[in-house]
Write a protein that holds these residues in place. Sequence first.
Motif, PDB file in Angstrom:
ATOM      1  N   GLN A  82       0.806  -1.182  -0.025  1.00  0.00           N
ATOM      2  CA  GLN A  82      -0.062   0.133  -0.003  1.00  0.00           C
ATOM      3  C   GLN A  82       0.897   1.186   0.033  1.00  0.00           C
ATOM      4  OE1 GLN A  82      -2.788   0.036   3.299  1.00  0.00           O
ATOM      5  NE2 GLN A  82      -3.988  -1.813   2.343  1.00  0.00           N
ATOM      6  N   GLU A  83       1.916   1.315   0.629  1.00  0.00           N
ATOM      7  CA  GLU A  83       2.674   2.569   0.941  1.00  0.00           C
ATOM      8  C   GLU A  83       3.345   2.694  -0.575  1.00  0.00           C
ATOM      9  OE1 GLU A  83       4.457   5.553   2.926  1.00  0.00           O
ATOM     10  OE2 GLU A  83       2.501   4.623   3.041  1.00  0.00           O
ATOM     11  N   LEU A  84       3.968   1.725  -0.952  1.00  0.00           N
ATOM     12  CA  LEU A  84       4.703   1.898  -2.166  1.00  0.00           C
ATOM     13  C   LEU A  84       3.712   2.674  -3.560  1.00  0.00           C
ATOM     14  CD1 LEU A  84       6.730  -1.617  -2.213  1.00  0.00           C
ATOM     15  CD2 LEU A  84       7.820   0.530  -2.356  1.00  0.00           C
ATOM     16  N   LEU A  85       2.548   1.895  -3.443  1.00  0.00           N
ATOM     17  CA  LEU A  85       1.629   2.519  -4.410  1.00  0.00           C
ATOM     18  C   LEU A  85       1.228   3.920  -3.696  1.00  0.00           C
ATOM     19  CD1 LEU A  85      -0.423  -0.675  -4.908  1.00  0.00           C
ATOM     20  CD2 LEU A  85       1.060   0.475  -6.678  1.00  0.00           C
ATOM     21  N   ARG A  86       1.275   4.301  -2.562  1.00  0.00           N
ATOM     22  CA  ARG A  86       0.935   5.850  -2.412  1.00  0.00           C
ATOM     23  C   ARG A  86       1.995   6.566  -2.736  1.00  0.00           C
ATOM     24  NH1 ARG A  86      -2.097   3.394   2.447  1.00  0.00           N
ATOM     25  NH2 ARG A  86       0.029   3.208   3.589  1.00  0.00           N
ATOM     26  N   GLN A  87       3.241   6.261  -2.306  1.00  0.00           N
ATOM     27  CA  GLN A  87       4.260   7.022  -2.594  1.00  0.00           C
ATOM     28  C   GLN A  87       4.602   7.257  -3.959  1.00  0.00           C
ATOM     29  OE1 GLN A  87       6.391   8.666  -0.233  1.00  0.00           O
ATOM     30  NE2 GLN A  87       4.884   8.189   1.078  1.00  0.00           N
ATOM     31  N   SER A  88       4.372   6.114  -4.797  1.00  0.00           N
ATOM     32  CA  SER A  88       4.736   6.097  -6.225  1.00  0.00           C
ATOM     33  C   SER A  88       3.595   7.344  -6.828  1.00  0.00           C
ATOM     34  CB  SER A  88       4.993   5.043  -6.997  1.00  0.00           C
ATOM     35  OG  SER A  88       3.603   4.470  -6.712  1.00  0.00           O
ATOM     36  N   ALA A  89       2.402   7.220  -6.485  1.00  0.00           N
ATOM     37  CA  ALA A  89       1.490   8.167  -6.890  1.00  0.00           C
ATOM     38  C   ALA A  89       1.850   9.576  -6.401  1.00  0.00           C
ATOM     39  CB  ALA A  89      -0.029   7.594  -6.412  1.00  0.00           C
ATOM     40  N   LYS A  90       2.255   9.701  -5.225  1.00  0.00           N
ATOM     41  CA  LYS A  90       2.486  11.036  -4.571  1.00  0.00           C
ATOM     42  C   LYS A  90       3.680  11.588  -5.356  1.00  0.00           C
ATOM     43  CE  LYS A  90       4.313  13.111  -0.452  1.00  0.00           C
ATOM     44  NZ  LYS A  90       4.637  12.868   1.026  1.00  0.00           N
ATOM     45  N   LEU A  91       4.569  10.844  -5.746  1.00  0.00           N
ATOM     46  CA  LEU A  91       5.834  11.221  -6.486  1.00  0.00           C
ATOM     47  C   LEU A  91       5.461  11.481  -7.942  1.00  0.00           C
ATOM     48  CD1 LEU A  91       8.391   9.371  -4.282  1.00  0.00           C
ATOM     49  CD2 LEU A  91       8.056  11.960  -4.220  1.00  0.00           C
ATOM     50  N   LYS A  92       4.514  10.885  -8.463  1.00  0.00           N
ATOM     51  CA  LYS A  92       4.124  10.715  -9.706  1.00  0.00           C
ATOM     52  C   LYS A  92       5.119  10.141 -10.653  1.00  0.00           C
ATOM     53  CE  LYS A  92       1.229  15.023 -10.135  1.00  0.00           C
ATOM     54  NZ  LYS A  92       1.247  15.166  -8.317  1.00  0.00           N
ATOM     55  N   MET A  93       5.788   8.934 -10.255  1.00  0.00           N
ATOM     56  CA  MET A  93       6.441   7.944 -10.716  1.00  0.00           C
ATOM     57  C   MET A  93       5.939   6.890 -11.214  1.00  0.00           C
ATOM     58  SD  MET A  93       9.946   8.506  -8.108  1.00  0.00           S
ATOM     59  CE  MET A  93      10.838   7.784  -9.109  1.00  0.00           C
ATOM     60  N   PRO A  94       6.193   6.181 -12.447  1.00  0.00           N
ATOM     61  CA  PRO A  94       5.601   4.996 -12.867  1.00  0.00           C
ATOM     62  C   PRO A  94       6.052   3.910 -11.925  1.00  0.00           C
ATOM     63  CG  PRO A  94       7.276   5.884 -14.371  1.00  0.00           C
ATOM     64  CD  PRO A  94       6.946   6.880 -13.373  1.00  0.00           C
ATOM     65  N   PHE A  95       5.381   2.795 -11.727  1.00  0.00           N
ATOM     66  CA  PHE A  95       5.833   1.927 -10.626  1.00  0.00           C
ATOM     67  C   PHE A  95       5.033   0.729 -10.899  1.00  0.00           C
ATOM     68  CE2 PHE A  95       5.572  -0.163  -6.521  1.00  0.00           C
ATOM     69  CZ  PHE A  95       6.809  -0.359  -6.325  1.00  0.00           C
ATOM     70  N   ASN A  96       5.676  -0.542 -10.948  1.00  0.00           N
ATOM     71  CA  ASN A  96       5.129  -1.724 -11.090  1.00  0.00           C
ATOM     72  C   ASN A  96       5.461  -2.433  -9.612  1.00  0.00           C
ATOM     73  OD1 ASN A  96       4.136  -4.317 -11.531  1.00  0.00           O
ATOM     74  ND2 ASN A  96       5.251  -4.461 -13.651  1.00  0.00           N
ATOM     75  N   LEU A  97       4.208  -2.905  -8.980  1.00  0.00           N
ATOM     76  CA  LEU A  97       4.381  -3.232  -7.662  1.00  0.00           C
ATOM     77  C   LEU A  97       5.006  -4.792  -7.685  1.00  0.00           C
ATOM     78  CD1 LEU A  97       3.845  -3.126  -4.657  1.00  0.00           C
ATOM     79  CD2 LEU A  97       1.522  -4.192  -4.848  1.00  0.00           C
ATOM     80  N   LYS A  98       4.803  -5.341  -8.830  1.00  0.00           N
ATOM     81  CA  LYS A  98       5.315  -6.954  -9.278  1.00  0.00           C
ATOM     82  C   LYS A  98       6.066  -6.711 -10.402  1.00  0.00           C
ATOM     83  CE  LYS A  98       1.635  -8.936  -6.017  1.00  0.00           C
ATOM     84  NZ  LYS A  98       0.634  -9.837  -6.158  1.00  0.00           N
ATOM     85  N   PRO A  99       7.327  -6.459 -10.371  1.00  0.00           N
ATOM     86  CA  PRO A  99       8.056  -6.538 -11.608  1.00  0.00           C
ATOM     87  C   PRO A  99       8.310  -7.824 -12.064  1.00  0.00           C
ATOM     88  CG  PRO A  99       9.276  -5.185  -9.924  1.00  0.00           C
ATOM     89  CD  PRO A  99       8.048  -5.934  -9.553  1.00  0.00           C
ATOM     90  N   GLN A 100       8.338  -8.128 -13.347  1.00  0.00           N
ATOM     91  CA  GLN A 100       8.630  -9.446 -13.991  1.00  0.00           C
ATOM     92  C   GLN A 100       9.777  -9.967 -13.459  1.00  0.00           C
ATOM     93  OE1 GLN A 100       8.232  -9.278 -18.248  1.00  0.00           O
ATOM     94  NE2 GLN A 100       8.631 -11.565 -18.434  1.00  0.00           N
ATOM     95  N   TYR A 101      10.893  -9.175 -13.544  1.00  0.00           N
ATOM     96  CA  TYR A 101      12.050  -9.763 -13.188  1.00  0.00           C
ATOM     97  C   TYR A 101      12.816  -9.311 -11.757  1.00  0.00           C
ATOM     98  CZ  TYR A 101      12.294 -10.327 -18.104  1.00  0.00           C
ATOM     99  OH  TYR A 101      11.814 -10.557 -19.416  1.00  0.00           O
ATOM    100  N   TRP A 102      12.074  -9.757 -10.544  1.00  0.00           N
ATOM    101  CA  TRP A 102      12.293  -9.491  -9.338  1.00  0.00           C
ATOM    102  C   TRP A 102      12.085 -10.631  -8.365  1.00  0.00           C
ATOM    103  CZ3 TRP A 102      10.780  -9.139  -4.207  1.00  0.00           C
ATOM    104  CH2 TRP A 102      11.480  -8.199  -3.294  1.00  0.00           C
ATOM    105  N   PRO A 103      13.080 -10.891  -7.338  1.00  0.00           N
ATOM    106  CA  PRO A 103      14.417 -10.140  -7.114  1.00  0.00           C
ATOM    107  C   PRO A 103      15.271 -10.512  -8.361  1.00  0.00           C
ATOM    108  CG  PRO A 103      14.237 -11.994  -5.682  1.00  0.00           C
ATOM    109  CD  PRO A 103      12.804 -11.899  -6.480  1.00  0.00           C
ATOM    110  N   PRO A 104      16.072  -9.462  -8.866  1.00  0.00           N
ATOM    111  CA  PRO A 104      17.087 -10.055  -9.611  1.00  0.00           C
ATOM    112  C   PRO A 104      18.532 -10.000  -8.808  1.00  0.00           C
ATOM    113  CG  PRO A 104      16.886  -7.523  -9.485  1.00  0.00           C
ATOM    114  CD  PRO A 104      15.970  -8.145  -8.619  1.00  0.00           C
ATOM    115  N   ASN A 105      19.287 -10.567  -9.577  1.00  0.00           N
ATOM    116  CA  ASN A 105      20.668 -10.742  -9.242  1.00  0.00           C
ATOM    117  C   ASN A 105      21.139  -9.239  -9.322  1.00  0.00           C
ATOM    118  OD1 ASN A 105      23.422 -10.842  -8.694  1.00  0.00           O
ATOM    119  ND2 ASN A 105      23.859 -12.444 -10.334  1.00  0.00           N
ATOM    120  N   ILE A 106      21.445  -8.649  -8.189  1.00  0.00           N
ATOM    121  CA  ILE A 106      22.058  -7.047  -8.263  1.00  0.00           C
ATOM    122  C   ILE A 106      23.451  -6.963  -8.301  1.00  0.00           C
ATOM    123  CG2 ILE A 106      19.862  -6.513  -7.246  1.00  0.00           C
ATOM    124  CD1 ILE A 106      21.579  -6.080  -4.570  1.00  0.00           C
ATOM    125  N   ALA A 107      24.239  -7.997  -8.486  1.00  0.00           N
ATOM    126  CA  ALA A 107      25.638  -8.021  -8.411  1.00  0.00           C
ATOM    127  C   ALA A 107      26.263  -7.218  -9.749  1.00  0.00           C
ATOM    128  CB  ALA A 107      26.428  -9.044  -8.237  1.00  0.00           C
TER     129      ALA A 107
END
Length: 201
Positions: A65-90
């Motif tokens: 809920q908070e991620l969606l609220r914050q992304s809307a507040k900041l007017k930033m596109p956001f996918n709550l469940k990205p296709q490639y998550w969690p990625p190898n971040i190394a």
Amino acid sequence: MADIDYFFATLSPWSYLAGTRLEQIAARHGVTVAYKPIDLLSVFARTGGVPPKDRHPSRNEYRAQELLRQSAKLKMPFNLKPQYWPPNIAPSSYAIISAANSGTGDVGPLVHAFLRACWAEEKDIADPDVIRSVLADCGFDPDLADKGMLTAAETYAANTEEAVSRGVFGAPFYIVNADDQRFWGQDRLDDLDAYLGAKRK
């Protein structure tokens, strides 16, 4: 030494939601930033944190809920469940370190580009082609994806150790080096801005 050490992880949605506000704050106050990608899951394990997959459902429900609220507040596109998550971040972390070491471009937009690729563009930031594309789009030599990997790996490990030793327990995390003032979370960037402004008076 930079004025601010910025500890982040390229899989962190909260680091994504920070956008490029840190860079705007740094420019406004004439301070420098050192970009320090970290192994966030290792930091969690060593500082009492819990990865999302192991959290109680009530915590994950609130997080969503908070991620969606914050992304809307900041007017930033956001996918709550990205296709490639969690990625190898190394690999993306190594690329950022190599780019910073090259001294040939602006690292802030590069960091955000990797985060945006994960959280808004449905890209796999562990994919070599994606890494090369992000580097090129941000004005860096795409071959940096394959250069200095040993040095980058050592720096990545050192960043993680430094983070734990300096009180970092999440991401994004900002430390003002002059007096060890710590700010955790993209929602504390206004406080960081105000703090730096007060120091200049």
